[in-house]
Design an enzyme around this catalytic site. Sequence first.
Site, PDB file in Angstrom:
ATOM      1  N   HIS A 204       0.958  18.391 -31.118  1.00 41.67           N
ATOM      2  CA  HIS A 204       1.781  19.258 -31.957  1.00 41.67           C
ATOM      3  C   HIS A 204       2.274  20.474 -31.178  1.00 41.67           C
ATOM      4  O   HIS A 204       3.467  20.779 -31.183  1.00 41.67           O
ATOM      5  CB  HIS A 204       0.979  19.702 -33.173  1.00 41.67           C
ATOM      6  CG  HIS A 204       1.734  20.594 -34.103  1.00 41.67           C
ATOM      7  ND1 HIS A 204       2.557  20.111 -35.105  1.00 41.67           N
ATOM      8  CD2 HIS A 204       1.820  21.947 -34.171  1.00 41.67           C
ATOM      9  CE1 HIS A 204       3.105  21.123 -35.750  1.00 41.67           C
ATOM     10  NE2 HIS A 204       2.674  22.255 -35.201  1.00 41.67           N
ATOM     11  N   HIS A 219       5.994  24.116 -28.553  1.00 40.31           N
ATOM     12  CA  HIS A 219       6.006  25.518 -28.138  1.00 40.31           C
ATOM     13  C   HIS A 219       5.822  25.689 -26.630  1.00 40.31           C
ATOM     14  O   HIS A 219       5.359  26.741 -26.190  1.00 40.31           O
ATOM     15  CB  HIS A 219       4.893  26.288 -28.877  1.00 40.31           C
ATOM     16  CG  HIS A 219       5.073  26.328 -30.358  1.00 40.31           C
ATOM     17  ND1 HIS A 219       6.037  27.103 -30.974  1.00 40.31           N
ATOM     18  CD2 HIS A 219       4.422  25.666 -31.347  1.00 40.31           C
ATOM     19  CE1 HIS A 219       5.972  26.924 -32.289  1.00 40.31           C
ATOM     20  NE2 HIS A 219       4.998  26.058 -32.537  1.00 40.31           N
ATOM     21  N   LYS A 262      15.056  22.805 -34.679  1.00 41.03           N
ATOM     22  CA  LYS A 262      13.941  23.754 -34.718  1.00 41.03           C
ATOM     23  C   LYS A 262      14.531  25.128 -34.968  1.00 41.03           C
ATOM     24  O   LYS A 262      15.254  25.679 -34.137  1.00 41.03           O
ATOM     25  CB  LYS A 262      13.172  23.742 -33.393  1.00 41.03           C
ATOM     26  CG  LYS A 262      11.984  24.690 -33.355  1.00 41.03           C
ATOM     27  CD  LYS A 262      10.801  24.175 -34.170  1.00 41.03           C
ATOM     28  CE  LYS A 262       9.565  25.066 -33.967  1.00 41.03           C
ATOM     29  NZ  LYS A 262       8.397  24.590 -34.722  1.00 41.03           N
TER      30      LYS A 262
END
Length: 328
Positions: A204, A219, A262
């Site tokens: 994730h 990220h 995003k």
Amino acid sequence: ALYTAPDSCRDRCEEPYSHEDECHCDAECRSRDSCCWDYHEHCGPEPFSSSRDAITDEELLHVSEQLYGADHNKARPDDVAINPQHRAAPHETGYQEDRSPEPLYAYVNEKLFSKPTYASFIRLLDNYQRATGREEEVTAEELREQDVFLAEVMVTELMKKLFSFLHQKNRYGSEQEFLADLKEMWFGLYSRGDGEQDSSGFEHVFSGEVKKGKVSGFHNWIRFYLLEKQGLVNYFSHNFDGPWDTYPDVLGLQFSWDGFYKEVGSAFIGCSPEFEFGLYTLCFIARPGRACHLSLGGHSISIQTYTWTKSTYGHGKKYIATAYVISP
């Protein structure tokens, strides 16, 4: 349980008051009527957890500066050149408009990627199916890649400093125990869908997922650069650029990944894999479910982590649901 919970006083006795916390465990919480439900169990006359083992806000500031100084594998100023272009106002981040015609990364010195922690990190990135709801099939080779990455980060000064701090705070008795727990909390599989073992903290946070037609997680600057180079990521704009004049820097950005959007994807730019991995681990253990306030090069920064609450491992320990640097 190894980690503090936001609604519990376990390992939080005498932790300094913060208005961001759900409940409190300091001596004044009774007069404020804000004590956690188990305050008396853990912080009464004979508390379950010693207050000296609580991780204070001041200790987090100190150890984060230590980790920042120990990031010897980070990019040098001439290793990475970014081109942020359009800065989006807060109301623009959801527009899904490409306001930046050029790529975000103008240049990256790919010799960085031959360093052991980078190389072992990059080998992990193709191990995942990005769509949630699809079972992950983990091969023996992929398990070996996890072990190699963990072994490589654990020989760095940065991760040794992190272990030393957590050992001092009685979170782990040995480096082997810490290593085994890192593997579970980051790589252990759980279900974000209907029972399929389809996700992990590492997938994730670092590789990224797609859920309900939107990018979830994702990220990491190395992952972004490699996909942008392949033409699979399209940079749209940024809404935040940190105050640092060297690396690691922090960027809040908008982008499309193979057509999926995003809206705000924060990332450290130019840090080593072990820096991001270590900082997120520190905050997950010290402040799970809450903003974790740190100091990097004299500048304040906060990291948000969340625990996965629907399943556990070991004796009630929690997996990492997500971790990211907060971009204002």
